[in-house]
Design a protein around this motif. Structure first.
Motif, mmCIF file in Angstrom:
data_model
loop_
_atom_site.group_PDB
_atom_site.id
_atom_site.type_symbol
_atom_site.label_atom_id
_atom_site.label_comp_id
_atom_site.label_asym_id
_atom_site.label_seq_id
_atom_site.Cartn_x
_atom_site.Cartn_y
_atom_site.Cartn_z
ATOM 1 N N SER A 1 -12.009 126.220 21.692
ATOM 2 C CA SER A 1 -11.378 126.273 20.381
ATOM 3 C C SER A 1 -10.479 127.508 20.257
ATOM 4 O O SER A 1 -10.283 128.266 21.221
ATOM 5 N N SER B 1 -10.433 122.019 23.586
ATOM 6 C CA SER B 1 -10.072 121.888 22.166
ATOM 7 C C SER B 1 -9.240 123.069 21.687
ATOM 8 O O SER B 1 -9.467 123.595 20.593
ATOM 9 N N TYR C 1 -8.940 117.884 25.537
ATOM 10 C CA TYR C 1 -8.716 117.743 24.104
ATOM 11 C C TYR C 1 -8.914 116.295 23.681
ATOM 12 O O TYR C 1 -9.214 115.434 24.511
ATOM 13 N N SER C 2 -8.773 116.024 22.379
ATOM 14 C CA SER C 2 -9.072 114.688 21.860
ATOM 15 C C SER C 2 -8.083 114.291 20.776
ATOM 16 O O SER C 2 -7.580 115.142 20.036
ATOM 17 N N ASP D 1 -9.747 114.911 17.165
ATOM 18 C CA ASP D 1 -10.075 116.278 16.748
ATOM 19 C C ASP D 1 -9.421 116.561 15.397
ATOM 20 O O ASP D 1 -8.199 116.502 15.267
ATOM 21 N N THR D 2 -10.218 116.888 14.390
ATOM 22 C CA THR D 2 -9.682 117.142 13.052
ATOM 23 C C THR D 2 -9.319 118.605 12.835
ATOM 24 O O THR D 2 -8.750 118.951 11.798
ATOM 25 N N SER E 1 -4.126 116.865 18.726
ATOM 26 C CA SER E 1 -3.747 116.690 20.125
ATOM 27 C C SER E 1 -2.291 117.073 20.359
ATOM 28 O O SER E 1 -1.934 117.560 21.430
ATOM 29 N N PRO F 1 -15.178 114.332 18.954
ATOM 30 C CA PRO F 1 -14.869 115.371 17.967
ATOM 31 C C PRO F 1 -14.534 116.713 18.619
ATOM 32 O O PRO F 1 -14.622 116.876 19.834
ATOM 33 N N HIS F 2 -14.188 117.668 17.788
ATOM 34 C CA HIS F 2 -13.830 119.017 18.215
ATOM 35 C C HIS F 2 -14.964 119.650 19.023
ATOM 36 O O HIS F 2 -16.130 119.627 18.612
ATOM 37 N N HIS G 1 -16.486 117.042 23.545
ATOM 38 C CA HIS G 1 -16.085 116.107 24.605
ATOM 39 C C HIS G 1 -17.184 115.960 25.659
ATOM 40 O O HIS G 1 -17.388 114.877 26.203
#
Length: 320
Positions: free
Chosen positions: A117, A147, A222-223, A226-227, A231, A257-258, A261
């Motif tokens: 993050s 992320s 990453y996704s 992810d909120t 991405s 989610p954040h 993964h």
């Protein structure tokens, strides 16, 4: 008080395998290949830098991936107060981390950073700055971003603070709002200082890592679900790094989610990070990584679908 205790970091030294195994399955493959690497390079050191509010027990689940392959691991998550309102302490923490690495003779080993993050990327940024300012480069072979990184946004900041605070919404929302306003003022002061051509005392934007002078390989996990870190932010950052001649790999996990993964794609996640480390160790040269500038940017993207069966490979040849 010892440095590593002061920083509250954890170092694990797994035993080195005595000889390569002859197994042919995935587990045997990694044991065999890592054993070959150890003979040539020593044990790799994986430095895991946690997200804001990360507890060591969660970070330990990730370090276990590497420890099972006999890699040395160092786990550390910067205190929340240092990531948000006492940011002037981060340059000192970056220097202290390097000191711990050197005091433990880990600087004699190939080193990888695995950052989570924006909190982990933010701390990695100050480790990188400390290496540049003090002329103490480490034998870094690559960096894994999980992320991260993402652009600074008030909505993202509010969500991150709200998640860290937790508790009942009646207490959470007002407190998160006030902290967000306070931190947004700090961001504004930095923007004004930059506009006036003045150097702000402390770097507070991990996205500025796109201009990092070091050019070791980078892997982005990453996704699209992810909120916190979109991405598109990660892909934009990766493209900027590729334009600077950095070897970049993107792995897009769908629907996770954040920083979750690994929980959703356990085997694929573990194999991806181990493959990246092996590839960097076996085919890269540290001196060349730090000075080489390629004429064509190198960036590849892989999409991991929810059923964990079909994996799509996309080679990006043109970067706008």
């Amino acid at each position: 008080m010892h440095d590593e205790e002061d920083l509250n970091c954890n170092i694990v030294y797994p035993p080195v395998p005595s000889s390569p195994t002859l197994d042919t399955d995935d587990e045997g493959y990694y044991e065999n290949e890592f054993a070959k690497v150890f003979k040539k390079h020593k044990q790799p050191v994986i430095i895991l830098l946690g997200w804001a509010g990360c507890q060591d027990k969660y970070l330990a689940k990730y370090s276990a991936i590497y420890e099972e392959k006999c890699c040395i691991t160092l786990r550390y998550a910067a205190p929340v107060k240092c990531l948000f309102w006492q940011r002037d302490k981060l340059p000192h923490i970056g220097k202290r981390l390097i000191k711990v690495i050197k005091d433990k003779n880990l600087d004699e080993h190939p080193i990888f950073f695995h950052v989570f993050s924006n909190g982990g990327a933010f701390l990695y940024q100050h480790v990188s700055l400390a290496m540049q300012k003090d002329y103490t480069p480490l034998k870094v072979k690559g960096v894994i971003f999980d992320s991260a990184p993402g652009e600074r946004r008030l909505t993202t900041l509010f969500k991150a603070i709200s998640t860290i605070i937790g508790g009942h919404p009646l207490m959470n929302i007002p407190m998160s709002f006030l902290i967000t306003i306070f931190l947004s003022i700090l961001w504004l002061l930095e923007v004004i200082a930059h506009a006036l051509g003045r150097e702000y005392p402390v770097q507070t934007n991990p996205y500025s890592l796109a201009e990092e002078s070091y050019s070791w390989p980078q892997l982005f996990l990453y996704s699209n679900a992810d909120t916190l870190i979109p991405s598109s932010d990660v892909e934009k950052f990766a493209c900027q790094r590729a334009k600077r001649g950095v070897w970049v790999q993107l792995v897009l996990f769908t629907n996770s989610p954040h920083v979750k993964h690994y929980a959703f794609y356990r085997d694929i996640y573990a194999n991806t990070v181990l493959d990246f480390i092996l590839e960097c160790l076996m085919f890269s040269n540290t001196e060349n990584q730090e000075t080489k500038q390629t004429t064509e940017p190198s960036l590849s993207k892989r999409v991991v679908l929810p059923n964990q069966i079909k994996v799509q490979e996309v080679k990006i040849l043109m970067i706008e």
